[in-house]
Each structure stands twice: as C-alpha cells, then as structure tokens.
Scaffold this motif. Structure first.
Motif, PDB file in Angstrom:
ATOM      1  N   ASP A   1       0.778  -1.168   0.366  1.00 34.77           N
ATOM      2  CA  ASP A   1       0.062  -0.035  -0.351  1.00 34.77           C
ATOM      3  C   ASP A   1       0.932   1.067  -0.105  1.00 34.77           C
ATOM      4  OD1 ASP A   1      -2.401  -0.994  -0.263  1.00 34.77           O
ATOM      5  OD2 ASP A   1      -2.879  -1.453   2.225  1.00 34.77           O
ATOM      6  N   LEU A   2       2.163   1.177   0.544  1.00 37.32           N
ATOM      7  CA  LEU A   2       3.375   2.413   1.233  1.00 37.32           C
ATOM      8  C   LEU A   2       2.988   2.565  -0.328  1.00 37.32           C
ATOM      9  CD1 LEU A   2       4.620   2.239   4.763  1.00 37.32           C
ATOM     10  CD2 LEU A   2       3.618   3.876   3.479  1.00 37.32           C
ATOM     11  N   TYR A   3       3.822   1.033  -0.925  1.00 35.82           N
ATOM     12  CA  TYR A   3       4.513   1.669  -2.349  1.00 35.82           C
ATOM     13  C   TYR A   3       3.948   2.096  -3.362  1.00 35.82           C
ATOM     14  CZ  TYR A   3       8.951  -0.033  -0.088  1.00 35.82           C
ATOM     15  OH  TYR A   3       9.994  -1.080   0.759  1.00 35.82           O
ATOM     16  N   GLN A   4       2.207   1.577  -3.926  1.00 38.15           N
ATOM     17  CA  GLN A   4       1.529   1.746  -4.832  1.00 38.15           C
ATOM     18  C   GLN A   4       0.994   3.774  -4.436  1.00 38.15           C
ATOM     19  OE1 GLN A   4      -0.595  -0.801  -5.919  1.00 38.15           O
ATOM     20  NE2 GLN A   4      -2.738   0.525  -6.762  1.00 38.15           N
ATOM     21  N   SER A   5       0.996   3.754  -3.434  1.00 37.72           N
ATOM     22  CA  SER A   5       0.372   5.361  -2.700  1.00 37.72           C
ATOM     23  C   SER A   5       1.928   5.987  -3.473  1.00 37.72           C
ATOM     24  CB  SER A   5       0.293   5.873  -1.597  1.00 37.72           C
ATOM     25  OG  SER A   5       1.602   5.184  -0.989  1.00 37.72           O
ATOM     26  N   GLN A   6       3.118   5.292  -3.306  1.00 37.03           N
ATOM     27  CA  GLN A   6       4.436   6.517  -4.080  1.00 37.03           C
ATOM     28  C   GLN A   6       4.653   6.170  -5.256  1.00 37.03           C
ATOM     29  OE1 GLN A   6       7.367   4.489  -0.822  1.00 37.03           O
ATOM     30  NE2 GLN A   6       6.840   6.075   0.556  1.00 37.03           N
ATOM     31  N   GLY A   7       3.806   5.531  -6.118  1.00 38.80           N
ATOM     32  CA  GLY A   7       3.408   5.498  -7.377  1.00 38.80           C
ATOM     33  C   GLY A   7       5.184   4.234  -7.147  1.00 38.80           C
ATOM     34  N   LEU A   8       4.908   3.595  -6.937  1.00 41.20           N
ATOM     35  CA  LEU A   8       6.254   2.689  -7.178  1.00 41.20           C
ATOM     36  C   LEU A   8       5.428   1.139  -7.461  1.00 41.20           C
ATOM     37  CD1 LEU A   8       8.034   3.504  -4.444  1.00 41.20           C
ATOM     38  CD2 LEU A   8       9.259   3.663  -6.741  1.00 41.20           C
ATOM     39  N   PHE A   9       5.385   1.432  -8.926  1.00 44.14           N
ATOM     40  CA  PHE A   9       4.255  -0.069  -8.645  1.00 44.14           C
ATOM     41  C   PHE A   9       4.760  -1.585  -8.952  1.00 44.14           C
ATOM     42  CE2 PHE A   9       2.161   3.935 -10.401  1.00 44.14           C
ATOM     43  CZ  PHE A   9       0.777   4.040 -10.066  1.00 44.14           C
ATOM     44  N   GLU A  10       5.767  -1.459  -9.839  1.00 42.09           N
ATOM     45  CA  GLU A  10       6.767  -2.853  -9.609  1.00 42.09           C
ATOM     46  C   GLU A  10       7.077  -2.775  -8.267  1.00 42.09           C
ATOM     47  OE1 GLU A  10      10.049  -2.361 -12.646  1.00 42.09           O
ATOM     48  OE2 GLU A  10       9.012  -1.453 -14.110  1.00 42.09           O
ATOM     49  N   VAL A  11       7.419  -1.754  -7.198  1.00 43.79           N
ATOM     50  CA  VAL A  11       7.477  -2.492  -6.350  1.00 43.79           C
ATOM     51  C   VAL A  11       6.252  -3.408  -5.328  1.00 43.79           C
ATOM     52  CG1 VAL A  11       8.691  -2.355  -3.525  1.00 43.79           C
ATOM     53  CG2 VAL A  11       9.369  -1.232  -6.255  1.00 43.79           C
ATOM     54  N   THR A  12       5.274  -2.426  -5.924  1.00 48.86           N
ATOM     55  CA  THR A  12       4.137  -2.993  -5.411  1.00 48.86           C
ATOM     56  C   THR A  12       3.869  -3.931  -5.317  1.00 48.86           C
ATOM     57  OG1 THR A  12       2.941  -0.668  -5.092  1.00 48.86           O
ATOM     58  CG2 THR A  12       1.395  -2.683  -5.386  1.00 48.86           C
ATOM     59  N   GLU A  13       3.718  -4.659  -6.836  1.00 55.25           N
ATOM     60  CA  GLU A  13       3.125  -5.986  -7.285  1.00 55.25           C
ATOM     61  C   GLU A  13       4.309  -7.105  -6.764  1.00 55.25           C
ATOM     62  OE1 GLU A  13       2.582  -8.326 -11.779  1.00 55.25           O
ATOM     63  OE2 GLU A  13       3.423  -6.194 -11.728  1.00 55.25           O
ATOM     64  N   GLN A  14       6.068  -6.670  -6.455  1.00 54.17           N
ATOM     65  CA  GLN A  14       6.959  -7.718  -6.650  1.00 54.17           C
ATOM     66  C   GLN A  14       5.784  -8.333  -4.420  1.00 54.17           C
ATOM     67  OE1 GLN A  14      10.249  -5.393  -6.254  1.00 54.17           O
ATOM     68  NE2 GLN A  14      10.350  -5.878  -8.539  1.00 54.17           N
ATOM     69  N   LYS A  15       5.808  -7.246  -3.769  1.00 53.97           N
ATOM     70  CA  LYS A  15       5.980  -7.660  -2.467  1.00 53.97           C
ATOM     71  C   LYS A  15       3.777  -8.383  -2.332  1.00 53.97           C
ATOM     72  CE  LYS A  15       8.788  -5.268  -0.585  1.00 53.97           C
ATOM     73  NZ  LYS A  15      10.048  -5.666  -0.183  1.00 53.97           N
ATOM     74  N   LEU A  16       3.113  -7.789  -3.338  1.00 51.23           N
ATOM     75  CA  LEU A  16       2.223  -8.466  -3.222  1.00 51.23           C
ATOM     76  C   LEU A  16       2.369  -9.972  -3.798  1.00 51.23           C
ATOM     77  CD1 LEU A  16      -0.377  -5.451  -4.648  1.00 51.23           C
ATOM     78  CD2 LEU A  16      -0.057  -6.821  -2.676  1.00 51.23           C
ATOM     79  N   GLN A  17       3.429 -10.084  -4.954  1.00 54.11           N
ATOM     80  CA  GLN A  17       3.224 -11.881  -5.030  1.00 54.11           C
ATOM     81  C   GLN A  17       3.800 -12.833  -4.164  1.00 54.11           C
ATOM     82  OE1 GLN A  17       1.946 -12.463  -8.733  1.00 54.11           O
ATOM     83  NE2 GLN A  17       2.792 -15.148  -7.436  1.00 54.11           N
TER      84      GLN A  17
END
Length: 425
Positions: free
Chosen positions: A111-127
């Motif tokens: 959620d934090l990375y998504q709010s910062q626009g770091l979408f690739e990192v967001t996906e990595q954490k969720l995966q």
C-alpha cells in the motif's frame, strides 16, 4: 470477585462521551491492566479512531515484546493513517520474514509503495505475500485492486474471481461482483459486465452500481435496458446528474426525441453548469425543429465553456441556415478571441458569411486563412475555387479546382468549369 479492567472502564467512558475521564482511565489501564487487556484495549481504541491512545498501548507492549510482528504492523498502520510513511517503513522493516505477521507487513508495504507510485515494487511485495499464503483471499483482493488500478483488467478479474470462489462476496465494503463488472466493462466485455452489475445490485442497491449498469448497457447499445436502468437511478436519486446526458442520448437513439428533450430540461434544472447537457439540448432542439430553443441551449453551452468548438460549429451551422450572416461573423470572431486556435470550419463559415454580405476582401482573407488547415479538404477546395472564379482570379481558381479533381476526378461540373476556364486562358 474480579474488578472490571481499567481498559473496559475507559471504553465505557468513551461511549458516555466522558473524554476527560477516559484519559485518566487510560493511564491507570497502562499501569494496572494485563498485557492481554492492553492489546484488547488498543484494538478497540484503534477501531474507534483514537490513534494516539492505541499507539501508546502498542508502544508499551512492544517494550515488553520487542520484535513482535503483530505489534510492529499495528504501529505501522497507525503511522500510515497519519501519513508518516518513514515511521511506518521503519516499523515494517523490523518484521522478520519468519514471523507469521510478515505477509500482513508485506500488504502494508505494498500500500505504501503504491501510494508513492512505485507500482513494480508494489506488485513484487504482493506477489511475495501470495507465494507465502497462496490461498489467502485478502492477498488475492489486494492483487486484484492493484491490477485494476493499473488497468490490467484480465489479471484483476482472475484475482477477484479467486476471492469469489473462496466464498467471499465483499471485503471492506467492496463487492466482488461490482469490481468484476467494472473490469469487464473497462475491457469491453459488456455482456459479462452487465451480468455482474445485476448480481451486485441483488446484493446491495447502490446508485453508483446502478449507473454502472445503465452506462454499460448504453455502451453495449442495449438502449432499452439502459433507459430502464437510468430511469431507475433517476427515481432512486434525481440529483445523480451524470445520468441525464446519457438517458437523453439513449432516448434519442430510440428516436424518442420529445422524451429525450424532457430529460435535458430536467437535468439543466438540477445542474445548470453541465455543458454537455446544454449541448445535447441544443442538438435535440434542432432535431425537433425548435431553432429558438436550439440557439438558447447552444449559447448557454458556450457561456459555460468558450472552448467548446462543437457547440460553436453547430450554432454557426444554424445561423448559416437562417442566413443570419452577421451572427456567424460575430460568433466566429468571438471564438477567435477566446481561443488560441479555432477550428478552421469557423474561418470557412466566416468566409461564406462575408461573401454573402458582399464583403469580398474579408471573405478572401478568411478563405485563405482556412486554406492553411483545409488544403486537403475537397469540399473546401471546391468552394474556394468558386469564390476565386467569381472574383476573376482564374489562375487561382484553376489551381484550387485541379487540386480538388485529384480527390474527386469524376465531378463533371468542375471538369466542365476547368475546361471552360482553360479555353479562356
């Protein structure tokens, strides 16, 4: 007989709106209650929105249980609620990968990375969380929401379906059928979207869901269904003003013009700043041969948005039909003042108006200005050619008409005109 814990007394005081007493009881709870009671109180305070008090209790517990993942994640979530991302990250980085709360920490990080626009990192954490708990619906939901936001609707649909297949129809107030409907609609699968919208409405009546159903039916050209749904929405919430332009267009598509125009009039009463409503009203009035109403609605459109070129072009077309050439010139000139760049059709309209008013110099300048954008427009080349011939500029007329014949080589009328002028030359 065991006395009531101070934490329970504090919650009772809060429910009684005794904030001063509640704060006094918090100090006693921290000093006297057990760790288990501290944890329960912190959770209740968090649910009630008392972040500072919950943080104090979690912080006290963390001193006694350093590195405890559940406490670290709870404190991180409080920091996120305060928009203190650095502190949240500091807490989350302390959660050990072997801790049972590590997947939950990954979700907060995502959620934090998504709010910062770091979408690739967001996906990595969720995966990463998904790999650890492959059957956990909350993780599927988080992935679905992420993919939905990214416009990756096929991926989102797969994960929303996984949540539904786990027997969960709603998470945090979000209906899976509604999200599936939105994704299918965005991907152009309107039939499937309509089915899910209808399922969502059976679960819970909601104006946004009903609008989604109506708009999707409209996109699918199922106008009867769209009209039915838009009218249901209008009855449920007449102030849902977004429905009026589309309901009017749906009626128009079914050639129910009077009903369409009635909808426009209802809509403008509720939302007199909606330029689309006035524009649609102007076009409908023209179809109903009510030129006075058409002019009124189109002028109002331009008052609301002086850059609305389509409205200006439609109004100018009306003025030309009415042979109101000064109005054409006034409107085209006003649009030129209001906009850095105007549609060349307005210059063409101005040229025709000046020509009819026998203001030939001004007409020639307007034609030449329009030519810069209309040099490949056959109808314009033909029209300008006639003007040049009437002005006695045979050479220029031939240039324009010869170019025109490159587009329309079988126009016998212009072929004869060119032949006649060539003979004269």
């Amino acid at each position: 007989m065991k006395t009531m814990a101070y934490g329970l007394k504090m919650i009772e005081a809060l429910h009684n709106e005794d904030l001063e007493g509640a704060h006094a009881l918090l100090d006693q709870a921290i000093e006297n209650d057990s760790d288990e009671e501290h944890f329960d109180l912190a959770e209740q305070l968090l649910q009630l929105g008392f972040l500072d008090e919950a943080e104090a209790l979690y912080g006290t517990l963390l001193i006694n249980y350093p590195g405890e993942g559940e406490l670290l994640v709870a404190l991180a979530e409080i920091s996120v609620d305060r928009d203190d991302e650095d502190t949240a990250l500091a807490y989350l980085e302390q959660v050990h990968p072997e801790d049972e709360n590590y997947p939950r920490a990954l979700l907060v990080l995502a959620d934090l990375y998504q709010s910062q626009g770091l979408f690739e990192v967001t996906e990595q954490k969720l995966q990463e969380a998904k790999d650890m708990l492959p059957e956990e619906p909350i993780i599927d939901f988080a992935l679905a929401e992420h993919y939905n936001q990214m416009g990756r609707f096929s991926n989102a649909i797969n994960h929303y379906n996984a949540v539904s297949e786990a027997g969960i129809g709603e998470i945090s107030g979000v209906l899976m059928h509604q999200r599936l409907a939105e994704c299918y609609s965005s991907g152009g699968a309107f039939e499937e979207a309509i089915r899910h919208y209808e399922e969502a409405l059976e679960q819970r009546a909601n104006t946004d869901t009903l609008f989604g159903l109506a708009f999707t039916a409209y996109q699918a050209h199922k106008m009867v269904r769209a009209i039915e749904a838009f009218n249901q929405l209008k009855e449920l919430d007449p102030n849902y003003t977004s429905l009026y332009p589309y309901l009017a267009k749906a009626y128009e598509h079914e050639n129910r013009l009077v009903e369409a125009f009635t909808v426009i009039k209802e809509g403008t009463v509720l939302d007199n700043f909606n330029k689309e409503l006035y524009y649609e009203g102007g076009k409908l009035a023209l179809k109903l041969d009510d030129e006075k109403a058409a002019e009124k609605y189109l002028r109002e459109t331009l008052v609301l948005d002086p850059h609305f070129m389509e409205a200006a072009l439609t109004l100018n077309k009306l003025f030309l039909k009415q042979e109101d050439y000064p109005a054409v010139i006034d409107l085209s000139g006003w649009m030129e003042q209001e906009n850095e760049e105007i549609d060349p059709q307005l210059d063409w309209d101005m040229a025709l108006a000046h020509k009819e008013l026998e203001e030939y110099d001004k007409a020639g300048k307007a034609f030449e200005k329009a030519l810069t954008r209309y040099q490949d427009n056959p109808l314009f080349l033909k029209d300008y050619g006639y003007f040049m011939r009437e002005e006695g500029n045979v050479k220029r007329a031939l240039e324009l008409w010869n170019k025109y014949l490159g587009y329309e080589p079988e126009d016998d009328e212009i072929i004869q005109e060119v032949s006649y002028l060539n003979e004269r030359e």
